[in-house]
Motif scaffolding. Structure first.
Motif, PDB file in Angstrom:
ATOM      1  N   PRO A 250     -22.620  -2.109   7.781  1.00 54.61           N
ATOM      2  CA  PRO A 250     -23.779  -1.292   7.420  1.00 54.61           C
ATOM      3  C   PRO A 250     -23.748   0.087   8.062  1.00 54.61           C
ATOM      4  O   PRO A 250     -24.599   0.921   7.766  1.00 54.61           O
ATOM      5  N   PHE A 251     -22.775   0.314   8.949  1.00 56.62           N
ATOM      6  CA  PHE A 251     -22.666   1.602   9.638  1.00 56.62           C
ATOM      7  C   PHE A 251     -21.607   2.460   8.944  1.00 56.62           C
ATOM      8  O   PHE A 251     -20.423   2.086   8.905  1.00 56.62           O
ATOM      9  N   PRO A 252     -21.983   3.608   8.379  1.00 58.78           N
ATOM     10  CA  PRO A 252     -21.048   4.418   7.586  1.00 58.78           C
ATOM     11  C   PRO A 252     -19.741   4.749   8.297  1.00 58.78           C
ATOM     12  O   PRO A 252     -18.666   4.686   7.688  1.00 58.78           O
ATOM     13  N   ALA A 253     -19.783   5.097   9.567  1.00 57.62           N
ATOM     14  CA  ALA A 253     -18.557   5.486  10.271  1.00 57.62           C
ATOM     15  C   ALA A 253     -17.581   4.314  10.349  1.00 57.62           C
ATOM     16  O   ALA A 253     -16.375   4.473  10.111  1.00 57.62           O
ATOM     17  N   GLN A 254     -18.100   3.146  10.670  1.00 60.07           N
ATOM     18  CA  GLN A 254     -17.223   1.976  10.746  1.00 60.07           C
ATOM     19  C   GLN A 254     -16.786   1.527   9.361  1.00 60.07           C
ATOM     20  O   GLN A 254     -15.631   1.133   9.173  1.00 60.07           O
ATOM     21  N   ARG A 255     -17.683   1.633   8.393  1.00 57.42           N
ATOM     22  CA  ARG A 255     -17.307   1.248   7.032  1.00 57.42           C
ATOM     23  C   ARG A 255     -16.172   2.139   6.530  1.00 57.42           C
ATOM     24  O   ARG A 255     -15.284   1.685   5.819  1.00 57.42           O
ATOM     25  N   GLN A 256     -16.191   3.404   6.906  1.00 55.95           N
ATOM     26  CA  GLN A 256     -15.113   4.300   6.491  1.00 55.95           C
ATOM     27  C   GLN A 256     -13.771   3.883   7.098  1.00 55.95           C
ATOM     28  O   GLN A 256     -12.727   4.026   6.463  1.00 55.95           O
ATOM     29  N   GLU A 257     -13.797   3.358   8.316  1.00 56.92           N
ATOM     30  CA  GLU A 257     -12.566   2.870   8.929  1.00 56.92           C
ATOM     31  C   GLU A 257     -12.008   1.679   8.156  1.00 56.92           C
ATOM     32  O   GLU A 257     -10.798   1.541   7.990  1.00 56.92           O
ATOM     33  N   LEU A 258     -12.899   0.817   7.695  1.00 57.97           N
ATOM     34  CA  LEU A 258     -12.483  -0.363   6.939  1.00 57.97           C
ATOM     35  C   LEU A 258     -12.210  -0.028   5.480  1.00 57.97           C
ATOM     36  O   LEU A 258     -11.311  -0.603   4.855  1.00 57.97           O
ATOM     37  N   MET A 259     -12.992   0.910   4.933  1.00 56.43           N
ATOM     38  CA  MET A 259     -12.956   1.241   3.510  1.00 56.43           C
ATOM     39  C   MET A 259     -12.986   2.761   3.357  1.00 56.43           C
ATOM     40  O   MET A 259     -14.063   3.365   3.375  1.00 56.43           O
ATOM     41  N   PRO A 260     -11.852   3.413   3.193  1.00 59.05           N
ATOM     42  CA  PRO A 260     -11.816   4.873   3.098  1.00 59.05           C
ATOM     43  C   PRO A 260     -12.704   5.462   2.002  1.00 59.05           C
ATOM     44  O   PRO A 260     -13.102   6.628   2.089  1.00 59.05           O
ATOM     45  N   ALA A 261     -13.042   4.673   0.982  1.00 62.00           N
ATOM     46  CA  ALA A 261     -13.902   5.175  -0.098  1.00 62.00           C
ATOM     47  C   ALA A 261     -15.281   5.577   0.408  1.00 62.00           C
ATOM     48  O   ALA A 261     -15.975   6.368  -0.240  1.00 62.00           O
ATOM     49  N   GLU A 262     -15.675   5.076   1.559  1.00 60.77           N
ATOM     50  CA  GLU A 262     -16.960   5.434   2.152  1.00 60.77           C
ATOM     51  C   GLU A 262     -17.083   6.939   2.358  1.00 60.77           C
ATOM     52  O   GLU A 262     -18.174   7.508   2.241  1.00 60.77           O
ATOM     53  N   LYS A 263     -15.977   7.599   2.645  1.00 56.56           N
ATOM     54  CA  LYS A 263     -16.005   9.046   2.906  1.00 56.56           C
ATOM     55  C   LYS A 263     -16.493   9.812   1.689  1.00 56.56           C
ATOM     56  O   LYS A 263     -17.225  10.809   1.818  1.00 56.56           O
ATOM     57  N   ALA A 264     -16.107   9.370   0.501  1.00 56.61           N
ATOM     58  CA  ALA A 264     -16.488  10.073  -0.727  1.00 56.61           C
ATOM     59  C   ALA A 264     -17.856   9.651  -1.242  1.00 56.61           C
ATOM     60  O   ALA A 264     -18.554  10.438  -1.892  1.00 56.61           O
ATOM     61  N   PHE A 265     -18.244   8.410  -0.953  1.00 57.77           N
ATOM     62  CA  PHE A 265     -19.506   7.901  -1.502  1.00 57.77           C
ATOM     63  C   PHE A 265     -20.078   6.881  -0.528  1.00 57.77           C
ATOM     64  O   PHE A 265     -19.642   5.740  -0.482  1.00 57.77           O
ATOM     65  N   SER A 266     -21.045   7.301   0.269  1.00 57.98           N
ATOM     66  CA  SER A 266     -21.566   6.499   1.365  1.00 57.98           C
ATOM     67  C   SER A 266     -22.342   5.285   0.871  1.00 57.98           C
ATOM     68  O   SER A 266     -22.985   5.301  -0.193  1.00 57.98           O
ATOM     69  N   ILE A 267     -22.329   4.227   1.669  1.00 61.46           N
ATOM     70  CA  ILE A 267     -23.116   3.039   1.350  1.00 61.46           C
ATOM     71  C   ILE A 267     -24.605   3.382   1.283  1.00 61.46           C
ATOM     72  O   ILE A 267     -25.360   2.787   0.509  1.00 61.46           O
ATOM     73  N   VAL A 268     -25.019   4.380   2.061  1.00 62.97           N
ATOM     74  CA  VAL A 268     -26.427   4.813   2.010  1.00 62.97           C
ATOM     75  C   VAL A 268     -26.741   5.397   0.637  1.00 62.97           C
ATOM     76  O   VAL A 268     -27.792   5.096   0.045  1.00 62.97           O
ATOM     77  N   GLU A 269     -25.846   6.209   0.091  1.00 64.39           N
ATOM     78  CA  GLU A 269     -26.039   6.764  -1.253  1.00 64.39           C
ATOM     79  C   GLU A 269     -26.013   5.653  -2.307  1.00 64.39           C
ATOM     80  O   GLU A 269     -26.791   5.683  -3.271  1.00 64.39           O
ATOM     81  N   ILE A 270     -25.109   4.699  -2.129  1.00 66.79           N
ATOM     82  CA  ILE A 270     -25.020   3.576  -3.069  1.00 66.79           C
ATOM     83  C   ILE A 270     -26.344   2.820  -3.119  1.00 66.79           C
ATOM     84  O   ILE A 270     -26.883   2.546  -4.196  1.00 66.79           O
ATOM     85  N   VAL A 271     -26.879   2.500  -1.952  1.00 65.68           N
ATOM     86  CA  VAL A 271     -28.137   1.758  -1.890  1.00 65.68           C
ATOM     87  C   VAL A 271     -29.277   2.568  -2.507  1.00 65.68           C
ATOM     88  O   VAL A 271     -30.139   2.027  -3.214  1.00 65.68           O
ATOM     89  N   ASP A 272     -29.291   3.880  -2.274  1.00 58.73           N
ATOM     90  CA  ASP A 272     -30.335   4.730  -2.866  1.00 58.73           C
ATOM     91  C   ASP A 272     -30.293   4.663  -4.390  1.00 58.73           C
ATOM     92  O   ASP A 272     -31.338   4.608  -5.056  1.00 58.73           O
ATOM     93  N   ILE A 273     -29.091   4.677  -4.977  1.00 62.80           N
ATOM     94  CA  ILE A 273     -28.969   4.573  -6.435  1.00 62.80           C
ATOM     95  C   ILE A 273     -29.415   3.199  -6.909  1.00 62.80           C
ATOM     96  O   ILE A 273     -30.149   3.069  -7.910  1.00 62.80           O
ATOM     97  N   LEU A 274     -29.018   2.159  -6.195  1.00 60.62           N
ATOM     98  CA  LEU A 274     -29.366   0.795  -6.603  1.00 60.62           C
ATOM     99  C   LEU A 274     -30.877   0.580  -6.599  1.00 60.62           C
ATOM    100  O   LEU A 274     -31.402  -0.197  -7.402  1.00 60.62           O
ATOM    101  N   ARG A 275     -31.580   1.271  -5.722  1.00 56.14           N
ATOM    102  CA  ARG A 275     -33.041   1.133  -5.665  1.00 56.14           C
ATOM    103  C   ARG A 275     -33.719   1.658  -6.936  1.00 56.14           C
ATOM    104  O   ARG A 275     -34.883   1.344  -7.201  1.00 56.14           O
ATOM    105  N   GLN A 276     -33.001   2.440  -7.711  1.00 58.02           N
ATOM    106  CA  GLN A 276     -33.577   2.998  -8.938  1.00 58.02           C
ATOM    107  C   GLN A 276     -33.487   2.037 -10.121  1.00 58.02           C
ATOM    108  O   GLN A 276     -33.977   2.332 -11.208  1.00 58.02           O
ATOM    109  N   TYR A 277     -32.859   0.880  -9.921  1.00 61.85           N
ATOM    110  CA  TYR A 277     -32.670  -0.084 -11.003  1.00 61.85           C
ATOM    111  C   TYR A 277     -33.408  -1.388 -10.701  1.00 61.85           C
ATOM    112  O   TYR A 277     -33.654  -1.720  -9.538  1.00 61.85           O
ATOM    113  N   ASP A 278     -33.737  -2.101 -11.762  1.00 58.84           N
ATOM    114  CA  ASP A 278     -34.484  -3.354 -11.639  1.00 58.84           C
ATOM    115  C   ASP A 278     -33.501  -4.525 -11.615  1.00 58.84           C
ATOM    116  O   ASP A 278     -32.808  -4.788 -12.602  1.00 58.84           O
ATOM    117  N   PHE A 279     -33.451  -5.226 -10.499  1.00 55.72           N
ATOM    118  CA  PHE A 279     -32.573  -6.393 -10.378  1.00 55.72           C
ATOM    119  C   PHE A 279     -33.379  -7.691 -10.300  1.00 55.72           C
ATOM    120  O   PHE A 279     -32.871  -8.719  -9.864  1.00 55.72           O
TER     121      PHE A 279
END
Length: 350
Positions: free
Chosen positions: A217-246
């Motif tokens: 859940p921590f962007p810096a550590q997630r980037q170490e595990l998953m380089p894609a975090e640098k281009a598109f943060s998990i925080v941004e992902i969650v913000d987009i997901l909040r706009q949809y009805d699940f």
């Protein structure tokens, strides 16, 4: 398989309609072909017996069904089967059949290799070679003996589905359309690291379930595990997901591999609860399958149980995914990597 002929497998009804019209065949023939492909799953055009002989011959001049059998399989003591398919270019991709009580799930690949280079993933160590066509994606379903017993399909094999979204969406259309497999979207889950260019489009154009690879859940550590975090943060992902009805048809889940001493302590559980608070989702906790030359270990079951219980007690429903097929190169990408390395060695000794 004749490389000079195009596969019919993977064609949508609109594409089949254009094919038959171009060949001077009646428009309704497209529906007949779709029924033979996706309903009866024929091996050859000659089996499409409600097409006239003339139309079958006309179709065979340029097209074939395009299904190819696996070149290798490995069967686990727990019933899991890993299949290896070869592409026309000579590369290899995997799919995994996982029986579990009344469920039978197939994990399919969308690419040869992967660009994401996640630290814990063997496929990422291969690098990226190519993206699969819809025909090659569907062939993983079409060409296994268990195809008619499948209850679920998950796009969690080799590759990043959102990096090959056109072909993945085409495959999803065929799987869910009335002219195709006619599956409910509830039977299909697509897993992604959460690429910006594909996330919104997938959510807008598909009703299938979504699984996001999270792992920290921590962007810096997630980037170490998953380089894609640098281009598109998990925080941004969650913000987009909040706009949809699940809350209705589609399910949102997060995948979280629990690594010993890396992301398995209470501080991580607390941050996950904070990050995902108010989002209608579930958390899948996954045991880590070790891969060569990677200094990560899986957490023990006691730690995973405590982690799960904390999440669930604090409003984030969590489950521990059963580990399957550990005796047959369980980690994704292991079998294809081994095959490619063996072929390279053979070529070098010739």
């Amino acid at each position: 398989m004749d490389s000079t002929k195009a596969p019919l497998l993977g064609k949508t009804l609109d594409e089949l309609t254009q094919i038959v019209l171009d060949l001077g065949m009646p428009k309704f023939t497209a529906g007949q072909i779709a029924s033979w492909l996706y309903g009866r799953k024929v091996a050859s055009i000659d089996e499409m017996t409600n097409l006239s002989v003339k139309n079958r011959e006309r179709l065979k001049e340029c097209y074939e069904v395009g299904a190819t059998a696996p070149v290798h399989e490995m069967r686990s003591v727990d019933g899991t089967v890993k299949y290896l398919f070869r592409t026309p270019e000579g590369d290899y991709v995997e799919s995994v059949y996982i029986p579990d009580a009344d469920r039978a799930t197939l994990c399919v690949s969308s690419q040869v290799g992967c660009k994401m280079n996640c630290k814990f993933c063997m496929t990422g160590k291969q690098g990226y070679t190519n993206s699969l066509t819809a025909a090659q994606i569907l062939n993983q379903i079409y060409s296994i003996p268990e195809r008619d017993t499948l209850t679920n399909v998950v796009f969690m094999g080799m590759g990043e589905p959102f990096d090959n979204l056109d072909e993945v969406l085409r495959a999803l259309e065929i799987l869910t359309a009335s002219y195709g497999y006619a599956w409910s979207p509830k039977r299909i889950t697509v897993s992604s690291v959460g690429l910006r260019k594909g996330l919104r489009r997938f959510l807008d154009e598909s009703d299938c379930h979504l699984a996001i690879s999270l792992h920290s859940p921590f962007p810096a550590q997630r980037q170490e595990l998953m380089p894609a975090e640098k281009a598109f943060s998990i925080v941004e992902i969650v913000d987009i997901l909040r706009q949809y009805d699940f809350s209705k048809q589609r399910r949102l889940s997060f995948e979280y591999i629990v690594f010993k001493g890396v992301n398995d302590s209470l501080i991580y559980a607390k941050e996950l609860v904070r990050l995902l608070r108010g989002l209608d989702c579930r958390m899948n906790l996954i045991r880590f399958h070790a891969i060569p030359n990677v200094d990560l270990e899986g957490a023990d079951m006691e730690t995973m149980l405590a982690f799960r219980d904390y999440l669930t007690q604090h409003g984030l429903f969590a489950t521990i995914r059963a580990s399957r097929g550990e005796d047959i190169f369980a980690a994704c990408g292991m079998l294809s990597t081994a095959k490619q390395q063996a072929n390279k060695q053979n070529n070098e000794t010739v």
